[in-house]
Design an enzyme around this catalytic site. Structure first.
Site, mmCIF file in Angstrom:
data_model
loop_
_atom_site.group_PDB
_atom_site.id
_atom_site.type_symbol
_atom_site.label_atom_id
_atom_site.label_comp_id
_atom_site.label_asym_id
_atom_site.label_seq_id
_atom_site.Cartn_x
_atom_site.Cartn_y
_atom_site.Cartn_z
ATOM 1 N N GLU A 155 -22.657 28.597 29.880
ATOM 2 C CA GLU A 155 -23.304 29.860 29.527
ATOM 3 C C GLU A 155 -22.211 30.872 29.179
ATOM 4 O O GLU A 155 -21.422 31.233 30.057
ATOM 5 C CB GLU A 155 -24.102 30.391 30.712
ATOM 6 C CG GLU A 155 -25.277 29.536 31.115
ATOM 7 C CD GLU A 155 -26.024 30.134 32.300
ATOM 8 O OE1 GLU A 155 -27.222 30.369 32.177
ATOM 9 O OE2 GLU A 155 -25.397 30.393 33.346
ATOM 10 N N ASP A 158 -22.099 26.929 34.797
ATOM 11 C CA ASP A 158 -22.942 28.088 35.060
ATOM 12 C C ASP A 158 -22.112 29.365 34.886
ATOM 13 O O ASP A 158 -20.956 29.410 35.313
ATOM 14 C CB ASP A 158 -23.459 27.982 36.498
ATOM 15 C CG ASP A 158 -24.459 29.069 36.820
ATOM 16 O OD1 ASP A 158 -25.492 29.139 36.145
ATOM 17 O OD2 ASP A 158 -24.190 29.858 37.749
#
Ligand code: CA
Length: 663
Positions: free
Chosen positions: A375, A344
């Protein structure tokens, strides 16, 4: 200005030289006759160990047992560590630490806890070897044995919460739902659901939204209506309790998590964990009590950096947190047989940390096959230590080739900007958008690794292709918003189903790794909501009746998953792969490309065309006889189809695939 002093001190080389602890024994190391407790708290002046009979005070009161059993002072050890050895069999004993820093004493759970009580505020001594479901000893990671990954992203509760899921009520929304065999819609034995369904459509990796212990759901309440995505970490090395059938006994969540992994592995499906090391639920954490301000980035004025938009950013560039992240990932890979990790807000971590984690995973047996992707962005700027290089898209060339990123270029190119809800893209746009996004889609075909465009990957191995994930509107909702004046979430729009097919057709014919949000393949809707992280489970759950209703669309995905494996070159991920794909000269916004792999047994050649227009388009085929595998609306049995040659008329808004075995 105390905070500033801390920042300078913790960022300094001197601090690292003095206190970097390289041992692998932090936490409670269980032995039948003795357990060793060790923690890292270099700024503490005193640390005590507290042993409890229960996982929480409330539980002790309920059971009528003596709660606090023993308090022991810990001995200072080398490099800022503190130790205690306790004789006897401590399996199942709960514990905390009292840590004194700057004359303030605070009680905390163990940041290295392997098990914990309800809501994670007390850690538990555990013998992991004792918590093995039948078959666990034979189970192993599947990464590397499953062929090219096709990743399906799901939240544990979403997976089976629907009363029509066919899952037994007590397991709905839980780890154990994954273990139920032969599930079907309403248990009627006709339409497969859950793992049976996954086996049928051919997905080979399930990516789970956060499954380590998080804070936003109260595990002590039986209220099944609580819901959260789980991006609020508490205990990084312990499974979340609310997905277990009993969160009070620290053993249950471990056993049931392992049962889930085992069941998925037995179904031939790898397990990927979404890991959120970039921030914690709040600052009332074990990290902050153990070594105040070491684990978090601060601005010069002492405020906490907030590039995560969650109130704090952890400091991956500090050596003991970098090590913590790598240790934690390896722990899940070893003890829970996890096949991949999704990071994340990876853009908040530094490149060195990400590459170090890759190196550490590679050291495990077969570890080089463990997937890593993340990400490549953050929510905002972060106060990373000077000299640290963030793992954002612009720095992708510095990341290891086997660390991939979510490609927002294809995501937004196909269906329009995610943050501008009425913006359209290649698939849902009119002629203007089709032309505008043609170059972006062309980049995507080549795995966004051509050195042109917004994302310049080293190779397709660094690219995750997708058009929907848990964040933002579902693909269906975005298509609905951009093309229908007054969206009706209950209505089936044929036009949208076709756009959905086309979007998927693109994702599955580009170089890189295909990824999709669970239910994208049956037009999943969250009624237009783009941030359902704490909304009702009813809104979030997979609607298994809808899966049946949209079976034709699902069948198209099933076809794409299968045909992708058969087509030439699409599983090539090295630097040379993009050069082997031949983009064809086409009119206007239509795109076409030719794939050839003579060493492949079946199919040796393929041609793929994207027609973004609302009208039919005629294209020319390369010389020879071709089999039509799909006209983008339906898929064909290639043996039954007539050969196609010379020219072909493409369907409106379609991905058309031809293949041939003759050279
Ligand atoms: Ca929890």
């Amino acid at each position: 200005m105390e905070n500033n002093r801390n920042k300078d001190r913790f960022d300094s080389d001197e601090f690292e030289a003095l206190y970097e602890y390289r041992g692998t024994d932090l936490g409670a190391s269980y032995g039948k006759d003795e357990t060793q407790f060790k923690t890292w708290a270099p700024t503490a002046t005193k640390v005590s160990l507290k042993l409890y009979s229960c996982g929480s005070k409330a539980q002790a009161e309920k059971d009528g047992t003596k709660d606090l059993c023993r308090v022991l002072d810990m001995e200072p050890g080398d490099r800022g560590t503190w130790n205690a050895r306790v004789t006897g069999d401590l399996e199942g004993v709960y514990y905390t630490y009292d840590v004194t820093v700057d004359d303030v004493t605070r009680e905390t759970e163990d940041p290295y806890a392997k098990a914990c009580g309800v809501n994670g505020r007390r850690s538990m001594v555990v013998d992991l070897d004792r918590i093995c479901p039948a078959g666990w000893a034979e189970d192993q990671r599947l990464a590397g044995q499953l062929g090219e990954p096709v990743i399906w992203e799901v939240h544990i509760k979403d997976f089976s919460y629907d009363p029509h899921s066919g899952v037994t009520p007590k397991w709905r929304g839980k780890y154990l739902a994954f273990t139920q065999k032969n599930t079907s819609l309403d248990g009627e034995g006709e339409f497969p659901t859950c793992v049976e369904y996954l086996k049928r459509i051919g997905v080979n990796y399930v990516h789970l939204l956060p499954t380590f212990d998080y804070g936003s759901v109260d595990e002590s309440k039986e209220d099944e209506n609580q819901f959260n995505w789980g991006y609020d970490p508490m205990n990084y090395n312990v499974p979340e309790g609310s997905y277990a059938t009993d969160a009070r006994d620290g053993h249950v969540r471990i056993r049931e998590f392992r049962e889930m992994v085992l069941a998925l592995h037995q179904a031939g499906i790898g397990v990927i964990m979404d890991v959120v090391y970039n921030h914690t639920y709040h600052l009332d954490t074990a990290f902050q009590k153990m070594v105040p301000d070491y684990y978090y980035r601060q601005e010069r004025d002492g405020t906490y950096s907030d590039g995560s938009a969650c109130g704090n950013d952890t400091a991956s560039e500090r050596v003991m947190f970098r090590r913590y992240m790598a240790d934690s990932v390896c722990y899940w890979a070893k003890e829970y047989h996890i096949d991949g990790f999704r990071f994340d807000l990876m853009g908040l971590h530094d490149i060195e940390t990400m590459n170090e984690i890759r190196r550490r995973l590679d050291e495990l047996p077969g570890g080089e096959h463990i997937l890593m992707y993340g990400e490549p962005w953050s929510a905002d700027k972060s106060a990373m230590k000077e000299g640290g290089i963030p793992a954002v898209a612009d720095n992708i060339h510095l990341l290891h080739p086997r660390i991939a990123v979510f490609c927002d270029q294809i995501r937004d190119g196909v269906k329009g900007d995610t943050f501008l809800e009425y913006e359209k893209g290649y698939v849902n746009g009119d002629e203007k958008e089709a032309l505008e996004f043609k170059p972006v889609i062309e980049q995507s075909i080549l795995g966004s690794s051509t050195g042109r465009g917004k994302i310049r990957a080293l190779a397709p191995s660094q690219i995750i292709n997708y058009v929907s994930a848990h964040d933002d509107k579902t693909l269906w909702d975005k298509l609905l918003f951009t093309t229908v004046e007054e969206p009706d979430y209950e209505k089936k729009y044929d036009k949208l189903v076709q756009m959905n097919r086309m979007a998927a057709g693109i994702v599955f014919t580009c170089l890189g790794t295909p990824f999709f949000l669970a239910g994208e393949e049956f037009a999943r809707t969250k009624k237009g909501n783009g941030n359902s992280f704490n909304l009702s489970p009813e809104l979030n759950q997979l609607d298994w009746r809808r899966a049946k209703e949209y079976e034709e669309l699902t069948d198209y995905y099933r076809f794409l998953i299968r045909v992708r494996k058969e087509l030439p070159l699409l599983d090539h991920k090295d630097t040379d792969a993009p050069e082997k794909v031949c983009i064809l000269p086409t009119e206007d916004a239509v795109l076409g490309f030719y794939l050839e792999e003579t060493s492949k047994k079946h199919w040796k050649r393929a041609m793929v065309f994207y027609n973004p227009y609302d009208r039919e388009e005629e294209i020319s085929l390369i010389m020879g006889q071709w089999r039509l595998l799909s006209d983008g609306v339906s898929q064909h049995d290639p043996k039954g189809e007539e050969a196609v040659k010379d020219t072909y008329i493409l369907q409106p808004k379609s991905v058309t695939i031809f293949a041939s075995d003759t050279m």
